[in-house]
Scaffold this active site. Sequence first.
Site, PDB file in Angstrom:
ATOM      1  N   LYS A 107      25.160   3.975  -0.666  1.00 51.53           N
ATOM      2  CA  LYS A 107      25.053   2.814  -1.550  1.00 51.53           C
ATOM      3  C   LYS A 107      24.763   3.208  -2.996  1.00 51.53           C
ATOM      4  O   LYS A 107      24.954   2.406  -3.901  1.00 51.53           O
ATOM      5  CB  LYS A 107      24.005   1.840  -1.023  1.00 51.53           C
ATOM      6  CG  LYS A 107      24.473   1.129   0.236  1.00 51.53           C
ATOM      7  CD  LYS A 107      23.575  -0.031   0.619  1.00 51.53           C
ATOM      8  CE  LYS A 107      24.131  -0.795   1.800  1.00 51.53           C
ATOM      9  NZ  LYS A 107      24.098   0.003   3.068  1.00 51.53           N
TER      10      LYS A 107
HETATM   11  C1  LIG Z   1      24.992  -0.195   4.156  1.00 50.76           C
HETATM   12  C2  LIG Z   1      25.157   0.932   5.119  1.00 50.76           C
HETATM   13  C3  LIG Z   1      26.241   0.973   6.038  1.00 50.76           C
HETATM   14  C4  LIG Z   1      27.246  -0.131   6.162  1.00 50.76           C
HETATM   15  O1  LIG Z   1      28.102  -0.224   5.052  1.00 50.76           O
HETATM   16  P1  LIG Z   1      28.982  -1.551   4.849  1.00 50.76           P
HETATM   17  O2  LIG Z   1      29.681  -1.342   3.560  1.00 50.76           O
HETATM   18  O3  LIG Z   1      27.979  -2.686   4.776  1.00 50.76           O
HETATM   19  O4  LIG Z   1      29.879  -1.684   6.008  1.00 50.76           O
HETATM   20  C5  LIG Z   1      26.358   2.084   6.854  1.00 50.76           C
HETATM   21  N1  LIG Z   1      25.461   3.076   6.827  1.00 50.76           N
HETATM   22  C6  LIG Z   1      24.408   3.070   5.966  1.00 50.76           C
HETATM   23  C7  LIG Z   1      23.448   4.190   6.005  1.00 50.76           C
HETATM   24  C8  LIG Z   1      24.217   2.008   5.080  1.00 50.76           C
HETATM   25  O5  LIG Z   1      23.169   2.006   4.246  1.00 50.76           O
END
Ligand SMILES: *Cc1c(COP(=O)(O)O)cnc(C)c1O
Length: 433
Positions: A107
């Site tokens: 993220k």
């Molecule tokens: C947010 C997140 C996901 C999922 O990603 P999306 O874009 O919401 O599908 C997967 N793994 C981790 C560690 C995350 O923080």
Amino acid sequence: MRYRSTSREAPLTSLRGAVLRGLAPDGGLYMPAEIARHSPEELEEFRRLPFTEVCFRVAKPFATPDVPEEVLWQVVSEAINFPVNLVSLSPGLHILELFHGPTLAFKDFGARFMARLMGYFVRGETRPLTVLVATSGDTGSAVAHGFLGVPGIRVVILYPSKRISEAQEKQFTTLGENITALEVAGTFDDCQRLVKQAFSDVELNKRAFLTSANSINIGRLLPQMFYHVAAYRQLPVASVPLIVSVPSGNFGNLTAGIFAKRIGLPVAQFVASTNANDVVPEYLRSGEFHPRAATPTYSNAMDVGNPNNFPRLLDLCRNRLEYLQKEIWGHRATDEETLQEMKAIHDRFGYIADPHTAVGILGWEAYKLEHPEPAQGLVLATAHPAKFADVVRKAIGIAPPLPDRLAAYLKRDKLSLPMSSVYDDFRQFLVAH
Ligand SMILES: *Cc1c(COP(=O)(O)O)cnc(C)c1O
């Protein structure tokens, strides 16, 4: 580039409009109005140019004319200042580590890029922009770090008291500067309700300039194309079809993967790898979409019962199930399988995968069983194993090494302010600060 709504009623808008609004006024999600392909010659060049230059070229058509070239260059080079590592566990299985940013999860790409874009878009505004975020753990830290020190913007993060891990809490409550953390006496749902109420409070919105930073913002998705290009640069040149497995919750990451394919990257198919929250794999199988309350699992960043980027996936596939099935194959993994896979990967390769990444590897392996023709798998590793040390210990019997960055935060003092779950108290805080 102009942006349109998935609901197709709101007028086209600029990148600035789409990023500052988040959600389109008709309730839809913003999409690029058209996506241009890079030529094979340019893709070949992408292998040789410096990574910042490549990210800049990928972002440029999406940011023109709102963002001047020199500003875009600065946004890209400041936001993506950490490596993307490709680890090949075997000739046919590659892990793309997206967790080398400040909060140790993918993220960071979206949050850091979007924060700097917003910072540019609000320059010259007299009122500071207030970004409100409700978090159940991970989003808060990525957003807080993304916006830390960005002039003209302050961030208010609401999180449920005593319901997140200390490592998660310390990553966004110890920063100070333009980041305020409110420790809410309530649940994550209370936090989300307070934020929603603030956005629909007409009086408050006349006095304060509010926006949100959740994953429906197109500004978070665009930079997630960059690491697909990073993979393309590092993969051994091969004519073997590439299958990309994406551990998914809200499906922003997978949506960005399809954007990357549309600009020309060679991906044969995506695997939507989920935990027990398998609304999308179920849809791919049955054609029925049944959002429901989320079930808690070990891969908790993917505990999503109503994936908010689903309208974008449908839109990219012209709202046709058969096109979606061509693009994406779905797989669901249980917690038990996830633990076993973490152990198997550690035993076989000496590699420590976090539970989200393990769900992704399981998706690839299931795909391969059903599709025996030659293919290579690329699994997006979305979080550093140290973020989920308890689950790792449970799976392999040892704790992953704690990166210095995380250890340093654990030593710092928590600066959060207590907040009740009553809207009037929250409102008063926003007006007073
Ligand atoms: C947010 C997140 C996901 C999922 O990603 P999306 O874009 O919401 O599908 C997967 N793994 C981790 C560690 C995350 O923080």
